[in-house]
Scaffold this motif. Sequence first.
Motif, PDB file in Angstrom:
ATOM      1  N   GLY A 285      19.681  -6.523   9.533  1.00 37.94           N
ATOM      2  CA  GLY A 285      18.732  -5.489   9.919  1.00 37.94           C
ATOM      3  C   GLY A 285      17.296  -5.852   9.625  1.00 37.94           C
ATOM      4  N   ALA A 286      16.385  -5.042  10.172  1.00 41.64           N
ATOM      5  CA  ALA A 286      14.951  -5.321  10.061  1.00 41.64           C
ATOM      6  C   ALA A 286      14.468  -5.314   8.614  1.00 41.64           C
ATOM      7  CB  ALA A 286      14.163  -4.299  10.884  1.00 41.64           C
ATOM      8  N   ALA A 287      15.121  -4.545   7.747  1.00 44.23           N
ATOM      9  CA  ALA A 287      14.700  -4.483   6.350  1.00 44.23           C
ATOM     10  C   ALA A 287      14.885  -5.813   5.632  1.00 44.23           C
ATOM     11  CB  ALA A 287      15.473  -3.389   5.613  1.00 44.23           C
ATOM     12  N   HIS A 288      15.674  -6.718   6.217  1.00 45.59           N
ATOM     13  CA  HIS A 288      15.947  -8.020   5.605  1.00 45.59           C
ATOM     14  C   HIS A 288      15.144  -9.146   6.262  1.00 45.59           C
ATOM     15  CE1 HIS A 288      19.503  -6.833   3.102  1.00 45.59           C
ATOM     16  NE2 HIS A 288      19.418  -5.801   3.925  1.00 45.59           N
ATOM     17  N   SER A 289      14.202  -8.799   7.130  1.00 47.38           N
ATOM     18  CA  SER A 289      13.380  -9.818   7.780  1.00 47.38           C
ATOM     19  C   SER A 289      12.308 -10.327   6.820  1.00 47.38           C
ATOM     20  CB  SER A 289      12.713  -9.252   9.033  1.00 47.38           C
ATOM     21  OG  SER A 289      13.695  -8.913  10.008  1.00 47.38           O
ATOM     22  N   GLU A 290      11.908 -11.575   7.011  1.00 48.24           N
ATOM     23  CA  GLU A 290      10.882 -12.200   6.174  1.00 48.24           C
ATOM     24  C   GLU A 290       9.893 -12.945   7.053  1.00 48.24           C
ATOM     25  OE1 GLU A 290      14.672 -13.064   3.459  1.00 48.24           O
ATOM     26  OE2 GLU A 290      14.277 -13.315   5.596  1.00 48.24           O
ATOM     27  N   HIS A 291       8.693 -13.126   6.549  1.00 49.59           N
ATOM     28  CA  HIS A 291       7.714 -13.926   7.272  1.00 49.59           C
ATOM     29  C   HIS A 291       6.741 -14.531   6.279  1.00 49.59           C
ATOM     30  CE1 HIS A 291       4.559 -10.789   6.886  1.00 49.59           C
ATOM     31  NE2 HIS A 291       5.557  -9.935   7.051  1.00 49.59           N
ATOM     32  N   GLY A 292       6.123 -15.630   6.680  1.00 46.20           N
ATOM     33  CA  GLY A 292       5.157 -16.299   5.826  1.00 46.20           C
ATOM     34  C   GLY A 292       4.249 -17.197   6.644  1.00 46.20           C
ATOM     35  N   SER A 293       3.136 -17.602   6.039  1.00 38.87           N
ATOM     36  CA  SER A 293       2.202 -18.487   6.729  1.00 38.87           C
ATOM     37  C   SER A 293       1.297 -19.152   5.704  1.00 38.87           C
ATOM     38  CB  SER A 293       1.350 -17.716   7.746  1.00 38.87           C
ATOM     39  OG  SER A 293       0.570 -16.728   7.093  1.00 38.87           O
ATOM     40  N   PHE A 294       0.669 -20.241   6.123  1.00 38.90           N
ATOM     41  CA  PHE A 294      -0.387 -20.853   5.313  1.00 38.90           C
ATOM     42  C   PHE A 294      -1.325 -21.634   6.209  1.00 38.90           C
ATOM     43  CE2 PHE A 294       2.603 -24.464   5.336  1.00 38.90           C
ATOM     44  CZ  PHE A 294       1.755 -25.548   5.525  1.00 38.90           C
ATOM     45  N   ILE A 295      -2.564 -21.758   5.757  1.00 37.96           N
ATOM     46  CA  ILE A 295      -3.532 -22.651   6.378  1.00 37.96           C
ATOM     47  C   ILE A 295      -4.105 -23.524   5.270  1.00 37.96           C
ATOM     48  CG2 ILE A 295      -4.112 -21.199   8.352  1.00 37.96           C
ATOM     49  CD1 ILE A 295      -6.595 -20.269   6.820  1.00 37.96           C
ATOM     50  N   GLN A 296      -4.386 -24.777   5.593  1.00 33.84           N
ATOM     51  CA  GLN A 296      -4.860 -25.723   4.590  1.00 33.84           C
ATOM     52  C   GLN A 296      -5.958 -26.604   5.167  1.00 33.84           C
ATOM     53  OE1 GLN A 296      -2.150 -27.949   1.754  1.00 33.84           O
ATOM     54  NE2 GLN A 296      -2.656 -29.650   3.114  1.00 33.84           N
ATOM     55  N   GLY A 297      -6.981 -26.845   4.366  1.00 36.80           N
ATOM     56  CA  GLY A 297      -8.064 -27.722   4.770  1.00 36.80           C
ATOM     57  C   GLY A 297      -8.285 -28.826   3.747  1.00 36.80           C
ATOM     58  N   VAL A 298      -8.643 -30.008   4.234  1.00 36.26           N
ATOM     59  CA  VAL A 298      -8.932 -31.161   3.381  1.00 36.26           C
ATOM     60  C   VAL A 298     -10.293 -31.716   3.783  1.00 36.26           C
ATOM     61  CG1 VAL A 298      -8.199 -33.461   2.658  1.00 36.26           C
ATOM     62  CG2 VAL A 298      -6.474 -31.707   3.185  1.00 36.26           C
ATOM     63  N   VAL A 299     -11.162 -31.910   2.774  1.00 36.00           N
ATOM     64  CA  VAL A 299     -12.517 -32.402   3.027  1.00 36.00           C
ATOM     65  C   VAL A 299     -12.784 -33.604   2.123  1.00 36.00           C
ATOM     66  CG1 VAL A 299     -14.983 -31.856   2.936  1.00 36.00           C
ATOM     67  CG2 VAL A 299     -13.327 -30.098   3.632  1.00 36.00           C
ATOM     68  N   PRO A 300     -13.177 -34.758   2.680  1.00 38.47           N
ATOM     69  CA  PRO A 300     -13.534 -35.909   1.831  1.00 38.47           C
ATOM     70  C   PRO A 300     -14.751 -35.583   0.965  1.00 38.47           C
ATOM     71  CG  PRO A 300     -13.261 -36.568   4.138  1.00 38.47           C
ATOM     72  CD  PRO A 300     -13.286 -35.076   4.108  1.00 38.47           C
ATOM     73  N   VAL A 301     -14.694 -35.995  -0.310  1.00 40.76           N
ATOM     74  CA  VAL A 301     -15.801 -35.760  -1.232  1.00 40.76           C
ATOM     75  C   VAL A 301     -16.519 -37.050  -1.565  1.00 40.76           C
ATOM     76  CG1 VAL A 301     -16.433 -34.948  -3.542  1.00 40.76           C
ATOM     77  CG2 VAL A 301     -14.664 -33.735  -2.231  1.00 40.76           C
ATOM     78  N   TRP A 302     -15.768 -38.032  -2.014  1.00 42.09           N
ATOM     79  CA  TRP A 302     -16.346 -39.334  -2.360  1.00 42.09           C
ATOM     80  C   TRP A 302     -15.232 -40.369  -2.380  1.00 42.09           C
ATOM     81  CZ3 TRP A 302     -15.046 -41.987  -6.958  1.00 42.09           C
ATOM     82  CH2 TRP A 302     -15.741 -43.209  -7.138  1.00 42.09           C
ATOM     83  N   GLY A 303     -15.349 -41.387  -1.546  1.00 37.15           N
ATOM     84  CA  GLY A 303     -14.347 -42.442  -1.515  1.00 37.15           C
ATOM     85  C   GLY A 303     -12.945 -41.879  -1.383  1.00 37.15           C
TER      86      GLY A 303
END
Length: 365
Positions: A285-303
């Motif tokens: 049933g709908a009460a047992h549904s799950e969901h999830g998400s993520f976003i990730q960023g990577v930025v060079p800093v030095w070398g």
Amino acid sequence: MAFHAIKIFCRKPGAPVLGTALLGLTLAIPPLPALAQQETASPGYVLGEGLELGRTGVRIGGYGSAQWQQMDYEQTPASVSHFSLFLWSDIGPRLKFFTEWDNQENHTADHDHEYEREGSRFLSVERLYLDYSFSDNLTLRAGKFLTPIGRWNQLHADPLVWTTARPLLTRDLFPDNVTGVMAMGNTEIAGRSYEYMLYHSAGSQLQPDPTQTPFDHAYGGRLVMPLGDTLQLGISVARFEQNPGRPGPFWKHGEYKRLLAMDFMWAKHGYEFSGEALRRQSSAGAAHSEHGSFIQGVVPVWGPLSAVGRLEHISMPMMKQSLQRSVIGLNYRYSRAVSIKLENIHDSGPVGARSGLLASASVLF
């Protein structure tokens, strides 16, 4: 090889020591030319590419990780969190063999703390399969392999990912592995090249992970579409039966789950932006549904130093409200084979959500 002792001093969980600790890590790191000398000191061996066992054609490799964490209300001393061993070989021009055995330790940052067995260790068979390649368009795989759902789960070896902690949805909403058969390859649709995977398991896993709820009869597929040289889009679908080994109100025997996931990856000049979103529906049933998400960023800093940020969201029946997690960290990656990570995790939402610091050092050999 010289080893450097690194100490990180914290006033209390969540204290703003990230920059100070990273400075200590950076100063303790040998210069890159020294590392290059170490990697090439043994002729015929390159760190991260494994070592051939005589003239057998069999190669041995793997990775090891040491992890330290200080989460709310507890501190875990530094320990070997993973020691994973790979064996692989080209048996012939078309047939290949691969296996991975992982001795690992549970950590609060990776599992729901209510169900985990903190401090315990177990030996898991992560992968054990044979590949037979008919062509670039079709390869058949039989055995135990990583479930092709999203990107992270298929490339989660510690030295190859940006953070010590895995995204929540990659641990809690689907099985990491499946034992069965898979067809995969490349195909062309409307003049565009796609990568596909189709898999099926008629029974339970070979030596299942004790931290995951057991499952049976899994099948699904994944399709990846490149959009130019820098962007990829993926979609994954799956169905599997839940088979809990522990009593509780959130799982039922014979319950099956249907899953839909989407992911993307953009990368250019050391910058990365990626994300995954997943929804899982239950026959209960709908009460047992799950969901999830993520976003990730990577930025060079030095070398070889990069800054990493990730925002996560997950909603499960066992939680009274959704859990939000933010991860801010730094990754000093000597090379593809060696990395040191330091990150701050902050959870908000359910009562008992935890926050704190994680650090790790990983070597792919």
